[in-house]
Design a protein around this motif. Sequence first.
Motif, PDB file in Angstrom:
ATOM      1  N   LEU A  98      83.564 -30.910 -39.035  1.00 33.13           N
ATOM      2  CA  LEU A  98      83.698 -30.710 -40.554  1.00 33.13           C
ATOM      3  C   LEU A  98      84.211 -31.681 -40.537  1.00 33.13           C
ATOM      4  CD1 LEU A  98      84.112 -27.113 -40.408  1.00 33.13           C
ATOM      5  CD2 LEU A  98      82.701 -28.016 -41.896  1.00 33.13           C
ATOM      6  N   SER A  99      85.952 -31.991 -39.354  1.00 33.21           N
ATOM      7  CA  SER A  99      86.830 -33.423 -39.811  1.00 33.21           C
ATOM      8  C   SER A  99      85.746 -34.789 -40.326  1.00 33.21           C
ATOM      9  CB  SER A  99      87.464 -33.358 -38.448  1.00 33.21           C
ATOM     10  OG  SER A  99      86.558 -34.147 -37.230  1.00 33.21           O
ATOM     11  N   VAL A 100      84.759 -35.024 -39.269  1.00 36.78           N
ATOM     12  CA  VAL A 100      84.280 -35.769 -39.878  1.00 36.78           C
ATOM     13  C   VAL A 100      83.808 -36.288 -41.352  1.00 36.78           C
ATOM     14  CG1 VAL A 100      81.918 -37.417 -39.113  1.00 36.78           C
ATOM     15  CG2 VAL A 100      83.259 -36.306 -38.004  1.00 36.78           C
ATOM     16  N   SER A 107      82.006 -19.335 -23.806  1.00 37.66           N
ATOM     17  CA  SER A 107      81.630 -20.978 -23.249  1.00 37.66           C
ATOM     18  C   SER A 107      80.900 -21.433 -24.725  1.00 37.66           C
ATOM     19  CB  SER A 107      80.991 -20.920 -21.929  1.00 37.66           C
ATOM     20  OG  SER A 107      79.588 -21.081 -22.059  1.00 37.66           O
ATOM     21  N   LEU A 108      79.838 -20.848 -25.030  1.00 33.29           N
ATOM     22  CA  LEU A 108      78.683 -21.353 -25.818  1.00 33.29           C
ATOM     23  C   LEU A 108      79.777 -21.469 -27.341  1.00 33.29           C
ATOM     24  CD1 LEU A 108      76.940 -22.939 -26.429  1.00 33.29           C
ATOM     25  CD2 LEU A 108      75.154 -20.196 -26.620  1.00 33.29           C
ATOM     26  N   LYS A 109      80.377 -20.349 -27.333  1.00 37.23           N
ATOM     27  CA  LYS A 109      81.152 -20.361 -29.119  1.00 37.23           C
ATOM     28  C   LYS A 109      81.952 -21.228 -28.765  1.00 37.23           C
ATOM     29  CE  LYS A 109      79.243 -15.145 -29.587  1.00 37.23           C
ATOM     30  NZ  LYS A 109      80.083 -14.268 -29.731  1.00 37.23           N
ATOM     31  N   ARG A 110      82.319 -21.218 -27.906  1.00 36.05           N
ATOM     32  CA  ARG A 110      83.932 -22.189 -28.215  1.00 36.05           C
ATOM     33  C   ARG A 110      83.160 -23.256 -27.932  1.00 36.05           C
ATOM     34  NH1 ARG A 110      85.766 -19.176 -23.147  1.00 36.05           N
ATOM     35  NH2 ARG A 110      84.418 -20.696 -22.188  1.00 36.05           N
ATOM     36  N   LEU A 111      82.779 -24.115 -27.913  1.00 39.09           N
ATOM     37  CA  LEU A 111      82.009 -25.084 -27.992  1.00 39.09           C
ATOM     38  C   LEU A 111      81.808 -25.495 -29.184  1.00 39.09           C
ATOM     39  CD1 LEU A 111      81.378 -27.528 -25.979  1.00 39.09           C
ATOM     40  CD2 LEU A 111      78.991 -26.944 -25.951  1.00 39.09           C
ATOM     41  N   GLY A 112      80.568 -24.728 -29.499  1.00 37.08           N
ATOM     42  CA  GLY A 112      80.683 -24.658 -31.315  1.00 37.08           C
ATOM     43  C   GLY A 112      81.373 -24.453 -32.314  1.00 37.08           C
ATOM     44  N   LEU A 113      82.277 -24.063 -31.798  1.00 32.53           N
ATOM     45  CA  LEU A 113      83.243 -24.005 -32.634  1.00 32.53           C
ATOM     46  C   LEU A 113      84.439 -24.819 -32.276  1.00 32.53           C
ATOM     47  CD1 LEU A 113      85.403 -20.593 -31.836  1.00 32.53           C
ATOM     48  CD2 LEU A 113      84.161 -21.171 -34.296  1.00 32.53           C
ATOM     49  N   MET A 114      84.253 -26.003 -31.150  1.00 27.49           N
ATOM     50  CA  MET A 114      85.079 -27.347 -31.020  1.00 27.49           C
ATOM     51  C   MET A 114      83.591 -28.035 -31.782  1.00 27.49           C
ATOM     52  SD  MET A 114      85.540 -29.198 -27.913  1.00 27.49           S
ATOM     53  CE  MET A 114      86.601 -28.156 -26.759  1.00 27.49           C
ATOM     54  N   SER A 115      82.266 -28.005 -31.642  1.00 29.01           N
ATOM     55  CA  SER A 115      81.917 -28.746 -32.265  1.00 29.01           C
ATOM     56  C   SER A 115      82.350 -28.730 -33.563  1.00 29.01           C
ATOM     57  CB  SER A 115      80.502 -28.574 -32.002  1.00 29.01           C
ATOM     58  OG  SER A 115      80.027 -27.958 -32.272  1.00 29.01           O
ATOM     59  N   GLY A 116      81.667 -27.960 -34.610  1.00 26.61           N
ATOM     60  CA  GLY A 116      81.912 -27.240 -35.405  1.00 26.61           C
ATOM     61  C   GLY A 116      83.627 -27.891 -36.411  1.00 26.61           C
ATOM     62  N   GLY A 117      84.181 -27.894 -35.375  1.00 29.27           N
ATOM     63  CA  GLY A 117      85.685 -28.200 -35.896  1.00 29.27           C
ATOM     64  C   GLY A 117      85.289 -29.727 -35.898  1.00 29.27           C
ATOM     65  N   LEU A 118      85.170 -30.533 -35.238  1.00 27.35           N
ATOM     66  CA  LEU A 118      84.851 -31.798 -35.301  1.00 27.35           C
ATOM     67  C   LEU A 118      83.902 -32.682 -36.310  1.00 27.35           C
ATOM     68  CD1 LEU A 118      85.110 -32.485 -31.108  1.00 27.35           C
ATOM     69  CD2 LEU A 118      86.395 -33.450 -32.539  1.00 27.35           C
ATOM     70  N   PHE A 158      77.160 -30.495 -27.477  1.00 27.53           N
ATOM     71  CA  PHE A 158      77.896 -31.457 -25.902  1.00 27.53           C
ATOM     72  C   PHE A 158      77.729 -32.637 -26.929  1.00 27.53           C
ATOM     73  CE2 PHE A 158      78.819 -33.663 -22.422  1.00 27.53           C
ATOM     74  CZ  PHE A 158      80.103 -33.801 -22.436  1.00 27.53           C
ATOM     75  N   VAL A 159      77.206 -33.024 -27.260  1.00 30.10           N
ATOM     76  CA  VAL A 159      75.635 -34.332 -27.729  1.00 30.10           C
ATOM     77  C   VAL A 159      77.214 -34.237 -28.815  1.00 30.10           C
ATOM     78  CG1 VAL A 159      74.753 -36.017 -28.575  1.00 30.10           C
ATOM     79  CG2 VAL A 159      74.591 -34.268 -26.679  1.00 30.10           C
ATOM     80  N   VAL A 160      77.355 -33.700 -29.894  1.00 25.82           N
ATOM     81  CA  VAL A 160      77.971 -33.644 -31.360  1.00 25.82           C
ATOM     82  C   VAL A 160      79.448 -33.848 -31.039  1.00 25.82           C
ATOM     83  CG1 VAL A 160      78.342 -32.705 -33.614  1.00 25.82           C
ATOM     84  CG2 VAL A 160      75.826 -32.029 -32.768  1.00 25.82           C
ATOM     85  N   CYS A 161      80.104 -32.888 -29.824  1.00 22.47           N
ATOM     86  CA  CYS A 161      81.305 -33.294 -29.562  1.00 22.47           C
ATOM     87  C   CYS A 161      82.336 -34.345 -28.617  1.00 22.47           C
ATOM     88  CB  CYS A 161      81.793 -32.523 -28.657  1.00 22.47           C
ATOM     89  SG  CYS A 161      82.011 -31.148 -29.544  1.00 22.47           S
ATOM     90  N   CYS A 162      80.254 -34.917 -28.621  1.00 22.76           N
ATOM     91  CA  CYS A 162      80.837 -36.577 -28.142  1.00 22.76           C
ATOM     92  C   CYS A 162      80.689 -37.431 -28.933  1.00 22.76           C
ATOM     93  CB  CYS A 162      80.039 -37.087 -26.775  1.00 22.76           C
ATOM     94  SG  CYS A 162      80.225 -35.553 -25.383  1.00 22.76           S
ATOM     95  N   ALA A 163      79.811 -37.314 -29.788  1.00 22.90           N
ATOM     96  CA  ALA A 163      79.715 -38.075 -31.050  1.00 22.90           C
ATOM     97  C   ALA A 163      80.610 -38.034 -31.761  1.00 22.90           C
ATOM     98  CB  ALA A 163      78.460 -38.062 -31.613  1.00 22.90           C
ATOM     99  N   ALA A 164      81.760 -37.048 -32.227  1.00 20.58           N
ATOM    100  CA  ALA A 164      82.430 -36.678 -33.017  1.00 20.58           C
ATOM    101  C   ALA A 164      83.692 -37.937 -32.268  1.00 20.58           C
ATOM    102  CB  ALA A 164      82.831 -35.408 -33.830  1.00 20.58           C
ATOM    103  N   VAL A 165      84.262 -36.837 -30.975  1.00 24.29           N
ATOM    104  CA  VAL A 165      85.217 -37.666 -30.145  1.00 24.29           C
ATOM    105  C   VAL A 165      84.711 -39.763 -30.484  1.00 24.29           C
ATOM    106  CG1 VAL A 165      86.203 -38.175 -28.177  1.00 24.29           C
ATOM    107  CG2 VAL A 165      85.423 -36.304 -28.380  1.00 24.29           C
ATOM    108  N   VAL A 166      83.614 -40.234 -30.344  1.00 20.01           N
ATOM    109  CA  VAL A 166      83.472 -41.943 -29.929  1.00 20.01           C
ATOM    110  C   VAL A 166      83.914 -41.842 -31.902  1.00 20.01           C
ATOM    111  CG1 VAL A 166      81.878 -43.332 -30.288  1.00 20.01           C
ATOM    112  CG2 VAL A 166      81.641 -41.539 -28.904  1.00 20.01           C
TER     113      VAL A 166
END
Length: 810
Positions: A175-177, A162-173, A38-46
């Motif tokens: 990877l984009s960065v 849900s953990l997998k979805r969060l992992g996929l989302m954070s991984g995608g973000l 979640f922190v990774v996702c937030c950091a990528a979003v920021v």
Amino acid sequence: MPSSNSATHIALPTSIRGLLRRVRLRLRRDAMVSGLLFVVCCAAVVFWTTTTLDAGWFQLQKLELPVGLRAILLAVLLPCGLLLLVTRVIYPMVRRLRDSDIALLVERRFPQFQDRLITSVETSRWIPDEGPLVKPMLERSLREADALAGKVAAEDVFDTSSLKRLGLMSGGLMLSVAFFGIVSPQSLTRWWSAFVRCDEIYRQRSTELVLHAVSQPGDRRIAFQTIDERLTYRHPRGADLELEMTVPDGGPHEGQNWVIPDRVRVDVIRVDGSRSRTYVSASSEWTFRFVVTQLQEPVEIELLAGDYRTRVPYRIDVVNPPGIDQIQLFCTYPEYTGWNQLRERTLTITGSEVPLPIGTSFELVATSSKSLQAVRIVSDQFELSGDRDSSRLILRDELAAANSRNEPLISGDGRTITARMMIVPAMSTTSDATSDPVNATTIDPASSILLIPASASLRFFLHDDDDVISSSPETLRVQGIQDAPPIVVTQMKGVGNAVTRLARIPVAGRIRDEYGLKSAGFEFLVDDESTWRPRPFRRVPATNATDFDLQRSDDEPFEIFDLQPLELSEGQTLTLSVVAADDNRMPNSAVTRSDPLLFRIVSNEELLSLLYTREIALRNRFEEVIAQLEEVRDDLQFHSDVARRVDAGGTSASLEDRTSLNTSATRCGNNLRRQTNELNSIMEAFEEIVQQLENNAIPPQQQAKDMRAMIVRPLQNVSGEMMPAADRAASAFRLAAIDSLPSETLVNHSSEKVSDVIASLKLILESVRDMAEFHELLKEGKAIGDKLEELMQKMKDLQKRELLEKLKGL
């Protein structure tokens, strides 16, 4: 029977404790992983949010995000990130999980426990000893729960979708960065500099502009200076503001060049906040120019070209151009003028020109309206420039570049300009040691005084501490006053151009000089002489006298040139002039000679003959005056009867008679005034004849005295007393006729006054005729004498011829 407050403790089986431990560990691990993701996702979003915000802002403004905004974002996001890390990662790892909570979690996932697991966990803490059946029942539940716990896997308790979805989302973000960092490595560095380090400048431009102000005069390129943390240029009020925008050499990276924009957008921001925008095309390959005409108020300038934009607007401060408030000259005049004692030596210049005598030295002290760093004093012959430390002189007509001077041109406070100068008659173009020291050089080596020509226009170019140079110079014209030669005005008095050899020639007149005379006197030539011979006046002018009258005494308002010492002969000529010299020493004394008076030496008889001719003309004029006065008298006598009729008729008198009276009164008054003027002229002519007789020593001298007593003085009495009385009587008659008053008595009175004048003039005329007869006798006597002389000469010639003939016969 046991007490109701007693309890029994039963230990949990190993399988149940192992299940609880495995679930607890899995809970902690999944919470930590979930928090990290979640922190990774937030950091990528920021990251993407701030990057998008930065890119959008740059596209709109061509500027970095404001440092303050980025600092606020960092101040907000950093605590939020730490809070997320603590709450979502660290806290789940360290928080206490009770066995009862884990048991409930397992119970919900596996309903087959039918509350046996939670009962077993609670029973492991205490079992109330309330009856014989309680303990056996709890122990049975414990055994059944233990049996089921051995069959349950901890992994089956959790749903990992849900953990997998969060992992996929954070991984995608992530990877984009990562992909963004690979494609544009400088982007991550730029993001770090922008949002972590909060650098003011973190973007690399491809376009760069350097702004200069082009100042006049001389098209000077002036860089903007940092004043109060702003790039500022101080511009003279009212002048055109010209800005030059240049693409510098080099580029953003080695081997690259700056991109030259097609045009530059210039925004002018005024004091009231209004903004004007102009697009400027290139004036040359690397240069753009922009002009604001007659700038009167402060403005700010923003530039936009390609990806370049001024971060802080350039400030244009409007200042007053330097000027001269006051010019004073501390003068030392040439001593011969006497002005050092008579005139004010400190002159405050109120105009653009100051006249001073040539030879005047002065110290020029000019007060500036602003503090100056340099000044130039320019004329057609030289250029004097300097500052607060030194000065230098450049001569226009010399090849030498400059002559250094130790004296500063500007005072320490920058407000006073000081220069010492001297006005000389001319400026020499070379430095010849043998020439006149006044004209030999432009600097007097003895006193370091700048020598300037007699007419010099000094133009002051001021350079103030704001780096403003006056484009329109202050001008002072120093006009050297050339010492004019003395003015000599003379006239002969009481003599004509024909004089006797014993004559005394009176010369009247005045000599004037602006600063004072050095000498004055007569100079003369006899016949064809080429060298003037001097003769002093009887009364010489006082030292440095500025005004001198040719006057021997109060009774003799003239100087006399006596011919007797010259022993001239009849037929010779004399040229007489009055000469005056002043004390001018710049460069030499000036001499003025009056218009020459030419005299011819004649005999007494010839002079009397000339005077007799003038007497004949004066007698004719005299007789004409008497005839005119007789006409006036006859006119008045005729109109006496007319006045009687008018007085008798009163208001019924005829208009013709009244008109005739008016006309007669006016005509008589005008004629009387004309004859008065004519009599004065005749009197002056007779007086001149008398003076000529006296000044030429014509014997007998009693003749001149008789003419003055019998002709001149009676004429003075008639013209000075009798003619004005007759004129007053005629004026009274004229006023009475105009006002229709009784006028018979006035007409008769006027006629009597005119008759008295006629009678007096006829008596004087008899004296004039007697004098003329005497002169005629003298003329006839001269003629007889000339005839006798001629006969005697013929007799002598005849006797010579007879004598020669007798000698030949012998």
